[in-house]
Motif scaffolding. Sequence first.
Motif, PDB file in Angstrom:
ATOM      1  N   ARG A   1       6.830  24.619 -19.554  1.00  0.00           N
ATOM      2  CA  ARG A   1       7.839  24.246 -20.552  1.00  0.00           C
ATOM      3  C   ARG A   1       7.293  24.418 -21.966  1.00  0.00           C
ATOM      4  O   ARG A   1       7.952  24.970 -22.842  1.00  0.00           O
ATOM      5  N   GLU A   2       6.068  23.950 -22.182  1.00  0.00           N
ATOM      6  CA  GLU A   2       5.459  24.071 -23.513  1.00  0.00           C
ATOM      7  C   GLU A   2       5.248  25.532 -23.907  1.00  0.00           C
ATOM      8  O   GLU A   2       5.437  25.891 -25.066  1.00  0.00           O
ATOM      9  N   ASP A   3       4.832  26.354 -22.940  1.00  0.00           N
ATOM     10  CA  ASP A   3       4.572  27.763 -23.229  1.00  0.00           C
ATOM     11  C   ASP A   3       5.839  28.508 -23.654  1.00  0.00           C
ATOM     12  O   ASP A   3       5.760  29.501 -24.373  1.00  0.00           O
ATOM     13  N   THR A   4       7.000  28.050 -23.208  1.00  0.00           N
ATOM     14  CA  THR A   4       8.238  28.759 -23.531  1.00  0.00           C
ATOM     15  C   THR A   4       9.122  28.018 -24.522  1.00  0.00           C
ATOM     16  O   THR A   4      10.175  28.524 -24.886  1.00  0.00           O
ATOM     17  N   THR A   5       8.699  26.849 -24.987  1.00  0.00           N
ATOM     18  CA  THR A   5       9.523  26.054 -25.909  1.00  0.00           C
ATOM     19  C   THR A   5       9.869  26.817 -27.178  1.00  0.00           C
ATOM     20  O   THR A   5      11.014  26.804 -27.621  1.00  0.00           O
ATOM     21  N   ASN A   6       8.924  27.486 -27.762  1.00  0.00           N
ATOM     22  CA  ASN A   6       9.169  28.209 -29.009  1.00  0.00           C
ATOM     23  C   ASN A   6       9.499  29.675 -28.783  1.00  0.00           C
ATOM     24  O   ASN A   6       9.604  30.440 -29.744  1.00  0.00           O
ATOM     25  N   ASP A   7       9.655  30.052 -27.542  1.00  0.00           N
ATOM     26  CA  ASP A   7       9.928  31.438 -27.191  1.00  0.00           C
ATOM     27  C   ASP A   7      11.437  31.663 -27.112  1.00  0.00           C
ATOM     28  O   ASP A   7      12.147  30.906 -26.463  1.00  0.00           O
ATOM     29  N   ASN A   8      11.922  32.675 -27.761  1.00  0.00           N
ATOM     30  CA  ASN A   8      13.355  32.972 -27.726  1.00  0.00           C
ATOM     31  C   ASN A   8      13.691  34.060 -26.715  1.00  0.00           C
ATOM     32  O   ASN A   8      14.797  34.576 -26.724  1.00  0.00           O
ATOM     33  N   ASP A   9      12.752  34.404 -25.862  1.00  0.00           N
ATOM     34  CA  ASP A   9      12.980  35.420 -24.849  1.00  0.00           C
ATOM     35  C   ASP A   9      13.733  34.792 -23.673  1.00  0.00           C
ATOM     36  O   ASP A   9      13.183  33.964 -22.947  1.00  0.00           O
ATOM     37  N   PRO A  10      14.994  35.151 -23.460  1.00  0.00           N
ATOM     38  CA  PRO A  10      15.789  34.542 -22.397  1.00  0.00           C
ATOM     39  C   PRO A  10      15.199  34.749 -21.003  1.00  0.00           C
ATOM     40  O   PRO A  10      15.320  33.875 -20.143  1.00  0.00           O
ATOM     41  N   GLN A  11      14.540  35.890 -20.790  1.00  0.00           N
ATOM     42  CA  GLN A  11      13.940  36.137 -19.478  1.00  0.00           C
ATOM     43  C   GLN A  11      12.783  35.177 -19.200  1.00  0.00           C
ATOM     44  O   GLN A  11      12.659  34.644 -18.100  1.00  0.00           O
ATOM     45  N   LYS A  12      11.931  34.963 -20.188  1.00  0.00           N
ATOM     46  CA  LYS A  12      10.807  34.032 -20.014  1.00  0.00           C
ATOM     47  C   LYS A  12      11.313  32.609 -19.806  1.00  0.00           C
ATOM     48  O   LYS A  12      10.798  31.868 -18.976  1.00  0.00           O
ATOM     49  N   CYS A  13      12.337  32.227 -20.561  1.00  0.00           N
ATOM     50  CA  CYS A  13      12.911  30.885 -20.429  1.00  0.00           C
ATOM     51  C   CYS A  13      13.558  30.712 -19.054  1.00  0.00           C
ATOM     52  O   CYS A  13      13.405  29.668 -18.414  1.00  0.00           O
TER      53      CYS A  13
END
Length: 173
Positions: free
Chosen positions: A61-73
């Motif tokens: 969750r932390e690794d993708t919190t600031n990520d805007n990549d829909p696939q990673k989320c």
Amino acid sequence: MLVQAAQKRVISPDDQAAIEHYQKLLSEYADSLANIRSLCDQAVDPMAFVQTAGEAMQRLREDTTNDNDPQKCAYASTAITKLANRVITVGMSSKDVRKDIELQKALKEAKEKLMAVVPGPNSRRSRIPDWKVTTAEILRTTGEVESVLGGEMIFKKQQTSDEPIFVSRIISS
């Protein structure tokens, strides 16, 4: 054998014998995986598994919190959901839980909460809640499972007058 049966099915899609053979092998394979998963669940310390899974979910969750990549989320959300389901399954297979109806009830409630939070596979994109909110609720539910397995449920449960510890207090007074 399963790969060969799948290849034969692809080559001859109308061959009923090939289809049945493939389905039989696929079913046997699924049964074997379920058996292995069950044996692993019995061999692992449920509390250690829950804690490790919780840490992994939090890290995802932390690794993708600031990520805007829909696939990673989407990947993180799916992985967190799968881990949360495994946490509950492992918790249910615990020896302590199998013996205690209150623990079973608490884990069943956690499972229901999890199912209510996770959008179904056929949910419309517009109706799917924010993944951050969903994963936060999943992590909260997983924390409840950890509390149940760790024994914190003892303090949430109201004592009744027929419980030995309560009776001993009355006698000693």
